[in-house]
Design an enzyme around this catalytic site. Structure first.
Site, PDB file in Angstrom:
ATOM      1  N   LYS A 241       0.837  -1.205   0.000  1.00 38.84           N
ATOM      2  CA  LYS A 241       0.000   0.000   0.000  1.00 38.84           C
ATOM      3  C   LYS A 241       0.871   1.254   0.000  1.00 38.84           C
ATOM      4  CE  LYS A 241      -0.141  -0.457   4.973  1.00 38.84           C
ATOM      5  NZ  LYS A 241      -0.652  -1.327   6.026  1.00 38.84           N
TER       6      LYS A 241
ATOM      7  N   TYR B 121      16.995  31.072   2.656  1.00 40.78           N
ATOM      8  CA  TYR B 121      15.901  31.907   3.163  1.00 40.78           C
ATOM      9  C   TYR B 121      16.072  32.192   4.650  1.00 40.78           C
ATOM     10  CZ  TYR B 121      13.144  30.890  -1.066  1.00 40.78           C
ATOM     11  OH  TYR B 121      12.684  30.786  -2.350  1.00 40.78           O
TER      12      TYR B 121
END
Ligand SMILES: *Cc1c(COP(=O)(O)O)cnc(C)c1O
Length: 380
Positions: A41, A268
């Site tokens: 999954k 940043y």
């Protein structure tokens, strides 16, 4: 001519199929002659379900756990011929697709059973289901006391075949197994009560229980994380857990190198300033690849067989690494290992998980879709 100039992304997840085979041999050795139904999954826990399914089929495994019918359909459309056990409960509206694609859903609500039976009648087929009993997981499943009535309800529909009865552990990965053993005892009681019914195959064990709770192996086991070579937790008692081999390596390359003077703010927010004249490498991996921004200034990568510190904020597409100790020995295009091995050094999914306060499952599952998964085998 969209493919006339093929390019490969520099950041990729390498999937070692020979190690998958090794892990399956190990798990099979532990459970003996019982069936293993690998869980693939969530894109095989981020490892590429198509690659994993093909390799598992080649190894002789043909029954896989998926989360929902959509995952099964995507694999079927890629040509994967297997039995898909759908592990999450769903709504009646998915019944027809489940039946049409031959999936084996887990069931724990009468509405879904009725919808599956109707869909099967309409399509002129039967549908095999696995009755999910909540012995203590507390997520989905019928209560143990309801099992008899629920089995009778399923049997009232001739198009429903009870292929299995199952339960799922909440705490099998903990050092203290009391809760898990309580669940196991409740599941055994359920099986005893259901003796007069046809209940098909009994299955309960996840990876942790395969290693640590042999009494839970029953007719089949459902390993997930362990097939990918990762331990379910640090508290598994069985020493054989250490023989697992992680099959995924996350690699990228250096795309930019610059000298930065002492005191220069990087990335940043400038929340990192160089403390010395530094050689800084840029790598094309960021939170857009699943490399969490919360790792900023707190993670190592491997370059030239050495641990190097990531510095400055991780951005969407790029991150910076201090490679000052490698000055003169590092070049554009050099390989960078984010998870995996280089020389004598290793960075594991567990190491990143510990930094992020999560589990290895989430680290690999969150590797973004844009990162290509590339299958290789050291046997080749
Ligand atoms: C995902 C899943 C598993 C596998 O669990 P691991 O801890 O990854 O081995 C087993 N059973 C069910 C029902 C699951 O959803």
């Amino acid at each position: 001519m969209p493919n006339s100039h093929p390019v490969a992304r520099l950041t990729r997840a390498v999937i070692h199929t020979d190690r998958l085979a090794h892990n399956m041999r190990l798990l099979q050795d532990i459970v003996g002659a019982r069936s293993l139904w690998p869980c693939i999954k969530a894109n095989a826990y981020g490892h590429a379900d198509e690659i994993i399914a093909r390799e598992l089929l080649r190894l002789g495994y043909d029954t896989f756990g998926v989360a929902d019918v959509c995952e099964a359909v995507a694999l079927i459309e890629e040509g994967i011929e297997a039995t898909f056990i759908v592990l999450s409960n769903t709504l009646p509206e998915h019944a027809e697709a489940l039946v049409a694609h031959g999936c084996e859903p887990i069931v724990c609500t009468p509405d879904t059973v009725r919808a599956l039976a109707r869909a099967a009648d309409k399509l002129g087929r039967r549908v095999a289901v696995h009755v999910n009993v909540d012995t203590g997981m507390g997520r989905i499943g019928i209560a143990p006391a309801e099992v008899g009535a629920f089995l009778d309800y399923c049997k009232s529909y001739p198009s429903i075949e009870i292929r299995g009865i199952m339960s799922h552990f909440a705490r099998a990965d903990e050092a203290d197994k009391r809760d898990a053993l309580g669940q196991l005892a409740r599941f055994e009681e359920v099986i005893e009560i259901a003796r007069s019914h046809e209940i098909g195959l009994r299955h309960m064990a996840n990876s942790a229980a395969i290693f640590d709770i042999p009494g839970s192996h029953f007719d089949a086991a459902r390993p997930g994380i362990s097939i990918y070579g990762l331990a379910p937790s640090a508290d598994i008692a069985n020493p054989r857990v250490r023989d697992l081999q992680p099959i995924l390596e996350w690699r990228t390359r250096i795309t930019f190198l610059k000298e930065a003077p002492r005191g220069k703010g990087l990335s940043y927010g400038h929340d990192f300033h160089t403390e010395r004249p530094s050689l800084i490498a840029t790598i094309p991996i960021g939170y857009g690849d699943g490399f969490s921004r919360r790792l900023s200034n707190d993670v190592d990568v491997l370059i030239g067989g050495m641990r190097c510190r990531q510095v400055g904020r991780v951005t969407m597409d790029m991150s910076l690494v201090d490679v000052t100790p490698l000055r003169g020995r590092v070049s554009l295009g050099d390989e960078v290992v984010v998870i995996g091995r280089q020389g004598e050094e290793t960075i594991t999914a567990d190491e990143l998980a510990a930094k992020l306060g999560t589990i290895n499952y989430e680290i690999v599952t969150r590797i973004a879709e844009r990162v290509p998964r590339v299958a290789i085998s050291d046997d080749d």
